[in-house]
Write a protein that holds these residues in place. Sequence first.
Motif, PDB file in Angstrom:
ATOM      1  N   ALA A   1       0.833  -1.210   0.000  1.00 52.02           N
ATOM      2  CA  ALA A   1       0.000   0.000   0.000  1.00 52.02           C
ATOM      3  C   ALA A   1       0.865   1.256   0.000  1.00 52.02           C
ATOM      4  O   ALA A   1       0.570   2.227  -0.719  1.00 52.02           O
ATOM      5  CB  ALA A   1      -0.924  -0.015   1.216  1.00 52.02           C
ATOM      6  N   LEU A   2       1.950   1.244   0.789  1.00 49.23           N
ATOM      7  CA  LEU A   2       2.851   2.394   0.834  1.00 49.23           C
ATOM      8  C   LEU A   2       3.503   2.630  -0.524  1.00 49.23           C
ATOM      9  O   LEU A   2       3.606   3.781  -0.993  1.00 49.23           O
ATOM     10  CB  LEU A   2       3.921   2.171   1.904  1.00 49.23           C
ATOM     11  N   LEU A   3       3.947   1.560  -1.184  1.00 54.32           N
ATOM     12  CA  LEU A   3       4.564   1.695  -2.499  1.00 54.32           C
ATOM     13  C   LEU A   3       3.563   2.252  -3.510  1.00 54.32           C
ATOM     14  O   LEU A   3       3.934   3.069  -4.371  1.00 54.32           O
ATOM     15  CB  LEU A   3       5.097   0.344  -2.976  1.00 54.32           C
ATOM     16  N   ALA A   4       2.312   1.821  -3.412  1.00 55.28           N
ATOM     17  CA  ALA A   4       1.285   2.331  -4.319  1.00 55.28           C
ATOM     18  C   ALA A   4       1.073   3.831  -4.116  1.00 55.28           C
ATOM     19  O   ALA A   4       0.907   4.586  -5.086  1.00 55.28           O
ATOM     20  CB  ALA A   4      -0.026   1.574  -4.109  1.00 55.28           C
ATOM     21  N   VAL A   5       1.092   4.266  -2.855  1.00 57.49           N
ATOM     22  CA  VAL A   5       0.930   5.699  -2.559  1.00 57.49           C
ATOM     23  C   VAL A   5       2.106   6.488  -3.123  1.00 57.49           C
ATOM     24  O   VAL A   5       1.927   7.547  -3.741  1.00 57.49           O
ATOM     25  CB  VAL A   5       0.805   5.912  -1.034  1.00 57.49           C
ATOM     26  N   ILE A   6       3.327   5.970  -2.948  1.00 55.20           N
ATOM     27  CA  ILE A   6       4.516   6.672  -3.458  1.00 55.20           C
ATOM     28  C   ILE A   6       4.478   6.748  -4.976  1.00 55.20           C
ATOM     29  O   ILE A   6       4.767   7.799  -5.574  1.00 55.20           O
ATOM     30  CB  ILE A   6       5.797   5.965  -2.981  1.00 55.20           C
ATOM     31  N   ALA A   7       4.116   5.642  -5.627  1.00 55.86           N
ATOM     32  CA  ALA A   7       4.058   5.629  -7.088  1.00 55.86           C
ATOM     33  C   ALA A   7       2.999   6.599  -7.600  1.00 55.86           C
ATOM     34  O   ALA A   7       3.232   7.342  -8.568  1.00 55.86           O
ATOM     35  CB  ALA A   7       3.775   4.213  -7.585  1.00 55.86           C
ATOM     36  N   THR A   8       1.847   6.641  -6.927  1.00 53.79           N
ATOM     37  CA  THR A   8       0.778   7.561  -7.336  1.00 53.79           C
ATOM     38  C   THR A   8       1.205   9.007  -7.126  1.00 53.79           C
ATOM     39  O   THR A   8       0.998   9.869  -8.000  1.00 53.79           O
ATOM     40  CB  THR A   8      -0.510   7.266  -6.540  1.00 53.79           C
ATOM     41  N   GLY A   9       1.810   9.266  -5.977  1.00 51.29           N
ATOM     42  CA  GLY A   9       2.271  10.629  -5.690  1.00 51.29           C
ATOM     43  C   GLY A   9       3.331  11.093  -6.677  1.00 51.29           C
ATOM     44  O   GLY A   9       3.319  12.254  -7.121  1.00 51.29           O
TER      45      GLY A   9
END
Length: 652
Positions: free
Chosen positions: A146-154
Amino acid sequence: MPQLHYAQLRYLSIIVLSWLAVFFLTRCILLASHLADANVSLLQLAGVYGIGLIYDLGFLLYAILPLALYLFVCPASLWRRRWHQRLLIGLVGISLFAMLFTAVAEWLFWDEFGVRFNFIAVDYLVYSEEVINNILESYPIYPLIALLAVIATGTSVALHKSLEAAFNAPLLSRVHAFTSLAILFLLTGLSGLSIGQDTPRGLGGNTYQRELASNGPFQFFAAFRNNELDYQQFYTTLPEQAVASLLRDEVSEPNARFMGSDPQDIRRLIDNPGQPQPLNVVLVTIESLSAKYLGSFGDTRGLTPNLDELRKSSLTFSNFYATGTRTDRGLEAITLSIPPTPGRSIVKRIGRESGYGSLGQQFNALGYDSVFIYGGRGYFDNMNAFFGGNGYRIVDQSSVAESDMAFKNAWGMSDEDIYQQTIKVADADHAQGKPFFLQLMTTSNHRPYTYPEGRIDIPSGDGREGAVKYTDYAIGQFLQQAREKPWFNQTVFVFVADHTAGSAGQEDLPVANYHIPLFIYAPALIEPREFTEVASQIDLAPTLLGLLNVDYSSTFFGRNVLRKDRAPGRALIGNYQHLGLFDGTDLAILSPRRGMRRHDDALGLSHEISTSTSDSLMQRDIAYYQGASHAFQKRLIAWHPTSLPDERLSKR
């Protein structure tokens, strides 16, 4: 020459630079975690990052090629559509997530093994269920994803202006697009020729420097082609002289003369007493036939009436073990008589799979027709290249007419068909007065477990039980036909499994799950009896040549277990990473990161304890695998026909 102000090139540059940034940060973090171990000077640091950039770009050339091909042929009308641009923005986010996920995986792998991805990472795909469960139990994987998804989206949002500028930039003309594509293909080709798994990574310096200079995804995909683990780097070693002494004690036979100048070279002249017997040999390697399926080994389902009857008339090895868990490992052990070196089998090491002192070469030197007969297509598992390069001619599904195959499935023709081809080859050789060595590999005892209808009382495709029973039926039919042939009484039949139907267990190397049958059948020539000592697939070749009273030059790590002056029995078993030696009671295991342990009473309670190189069983284990890895690397197992004895070693 196209410039980066063109839309497609600007879009590609955003992805490439983002990936390069992830690679750079990954290398920095890995270096920081082992800074003292890497021990880099400023000049070496420049080399690590400079060569690392070459590897990063080498991987990216391959990775972006499909996307570049699409972008360069994408029509302008599609490029300008808003939904298409949003799709490309989403692709940036997905690619960033993929690279961040890879970076985290690299960190976890590095933390455990101290190296970038290699064959162990590839092996994790083979044992995916166990690996995934281990990861889920060891790390907070879902919050991390989930954290990686947030970083990639950001990050994708932060790149929004740059992406919009790329979409609004002028498009490449058709000429410039094809020119760019040609340049990209040229650079990719040059990269493939100049960048390998080992070069230019050869910086000198220590292992950490070399590993830091590589690229994890590049190494991962390279491992599919060159699946090896460096024994010296990952496993416990002994001094070369100690290995040489131990190994020669293990393989030596009376009157054997060692020939090599390398202390670890086991090439030797074998003196088998008695007059040579130029008998035909048919060696049948049966797919996935665990000993536990045979009624004569305790099964009560009546699946193997023909094999159970055959056992009564055969030289039976009741304590015989496969070296590995895959067909290529069984073929490697039977053909080359070598322990399962870490990583991928020699059969599948493309470009390094030929030119060895195989069983087929030994029979060729005696004037035999050595033939590998396979029920499927021999490109699978690189079999044709391996057998064709080691003294065999090949008969497989592709060389058999459709009209000669009564049944086939995804794996190839049925066992009945392969036995029919075997009889044809044997008849032809016999008619020419030529002795034959026919080495078969069957396919029917394999998922989807299909076979010709009406042969047995279990419907085709109903599961493993039916496949085992059909396998047994086909063997019975084959022997019934062979007994009518003029060459039968001068032929030795060998029936052995390539591996068991399942090797997974609670332990890394569950010994019982490597137990396979071996029957040697020649009713006019070999007296039926049972051999009960522990033996291994690597012992089959020297034992067979011993039965024929053949003197020969040997590179085999196995030995003739039927000699009265033999050494105590043992079996070599492995599963790509873990390398074991079983002495009939206890099991010594070598593991990556120089792990050493043993299982006392391995077939019973199997009590695991840590051990050291002072343990005599562990010393023998190390000697076999360190010696075999050295022999493979230095080509000490190469076939040298000129080294064969010019005359019998002992006077008859």
